[in-house]
Design an enzyme around this catalytic site. Structure first.
Site, mmCIF file in Angstrom:
data_model
loop_
_atom_site.group_PDB
_atom_site.id
_atom_site.type_symbol
_atom_site.label_atom_id
_atom_site.label_comp_id
_atom_site.label_asym_id
_atom_site.label_seq_id
_atom_site.Cartn_x
_atom_site.Cartn_y
_atom_site.Cartn_z
ATOM 1 N N GLY A 171 -42.748 -29.445 -33.760
ATOM 2 C CA GLY A 171 -42.070 -30.022 -32.605
ATOM 3 C C GLY A 171 -40.763 -29.310 -32.322
ATOM 4 N N GLY A 218 -40.255 -29.113 -37.942
ATOM 5 C CA GLY A 218 -41.645 -28.695 -37.874
ATOM 6 C C GLY A 218 -42.048 -28.056 -36.554
ATOM 7 N N TYR A 223 -55.231 -41.346 -42.151
ATOM 8 C CA TYR A 223 -54.715 -40.244 -41.329
ATOM 9 C C TYR A 223 -55.794 -39.734 -40.378
ATOM 10 C CZ TYR A 223 -52.904 -35.619 -40.093
ATOM 11 O OH TYR A 223 -52.475 -34.502 -39.408
ATOM 12 N N ASN A 269 -37.127 -32.837 -34.227
ATOM 13 C CA ASN A 269 -36.032 -32.414 -35.095
ATOM 14 C C ASN A 269 -36.514 -31.487 -36.204
ATOM 15 O OD1 ASN A 269 -37.113 -35.146 -36.018
ATOM 16 N ND2 ASN A 269 -36.089 -34.420 -37.880
ATOM 17 N N SER A 299 -55.308 -33.128 -34.935
ATOM 18 C CA SER A 299 -55.456 -32.417 -36.198
ATOM 19 C C SER A 299 -56.920 -32.104 -36.442
ATOM 20 C CB SER A 299 -54.927 -33.277 -37.352
ATOM 21 O OG SER A 299 -55.339 -32.795 -38.612
#
Length: 301
Positions: A29, A27, A166, A25, A140
């Site tokens: 993606g 970014g 993260y 929905n 990442s």
């Protein structure tokens, strides 16, 4: 809408393919889903907020559907997998959370590890019997700072450090990709597992509330000054999803320090290549999620 940015390499036609994109929905993606739909794929936006998913779908051309998926809730992951109709050609594990305050998933896992790794681990294995071509997992550059602390994966004993958590989750993404590929080969499956990272992409992972308040202004200013757009950040994902790349490969921007530029195959840390850690993480992930590799149910060539 639906246009590939001029700097993007050609994305081949996707007619007849079904692609599931988690976190689509917003970014990178959303940007990847828009391109794939415009190239003819049937795209499923797997999103936590279906209203936002519908808004995103309205900006895309082609056949685009929206289904609810909350990767921080294993019950939601199972429901999504059970209710998704038909075969899937490509699964893009894109959704993620980045350096939030300490939080827990519905199942009690640290939020970043539980969402970024365990949610996608469960989703992938539940969908594998219906996947025909490949699984792409978005990692990442932050994985290079990661370590897998098997004694405290959920940050219950250590002082919580959002960036370290993260990095652990992103390292887990690459270990998962490598071990998934080994298991697919051993099972005689034609599916390939690939990974990608967006470089420095100014995405809404850095929206207000997504990172601790003292860091938000600094992080946002940095990423918006040097980072790529969502469309540029999506290019390695599209490359990993559609190009003729080797099994187990990792794509990222080809520019200086992998921060931006046209996508190419890139390297990863020594920790991401540790087969013993990858095998152990897989076993632990099966125990934590209750989901196993479906070797006997995979489609054959």
């Amino acid at each position: 809408m639906g246009r590939v940015p001029p700097a993007d390499p050609t994305v081949p036609g996707q007619t007849g393919r079904t692609v599931v994109v988690t976190g689509a929905n917003s970014g990178i993606g959303r940007a990847a889903a828009r391109v794939l739909a415009a190239r003819g794929a049937r795209v499923v936006l797997a999103v936590r907020d279906t209203a936002k998913g519908a808004e995103a779908a309205s900006t895309m051309t082609g056949e685009v559907g929206v289904r609810r998926l909350d990767l921080a809730d294993l019950a939601s992951v199972r429901t999504f997998a059970d209710d998704l109709p038909g075969p899937v050609d490509v699964l893009i594990n894109n959704a993620g959370v980045m350096i939030p305050p300490l939080g827990r998933t519905a199942d009690g896992f640290e939020l970043q590890f539980g969402t970024n790794h365990l949610g996608h681990f469960a989703l992938t294995n539940l969908l594998l019997p219906r996947i025909r071509e490949r699984v792409v997992t978005v990692a990442s550059m932050g994985h290079r700072a990661g370590t897998i602390d098997f004694d405290d994966l959920n940050w219950e004993r250590r002082r919580y450090r959002a960036m370290a958590a993260y990095a652990q989750s992103k390292l887990a993404n690459l270990l998962f990709t490598a071990e998934l590929q080994r298991r697919l080969i051993a099972a005689g499956s034609p599916i390939i597992a690939t990974a990608a990272h967006p470089g420095l992409a100014a995405t809404n992972l850095l929206r207000p509330g997504s990172v601790p308040a003292p860091l938000h202004g600094l992080a946002s200013a940095f990423f918006r000054r040097v980072g790529q757009s969502d469309e540029e950040g999506a290019r390695p994902t599209l490359y990993a999803a559609t190009a003729d790349v080797p099994p187990g490969s990792y794509a990222g921007p080809g520019g200086a320090f992998e921060g931006r530029g046209a996508p190419k195959l890139v390297g990863r840390s020594a920790a991401a290549l540790d087969e013993a850690v990858a095998r152990r993480l897989w076993v632990v992930s099966e125990e934590l999620t209750g989901v196993s590799f479906p070797a006997g149910e995979l489609q054959r060539p």
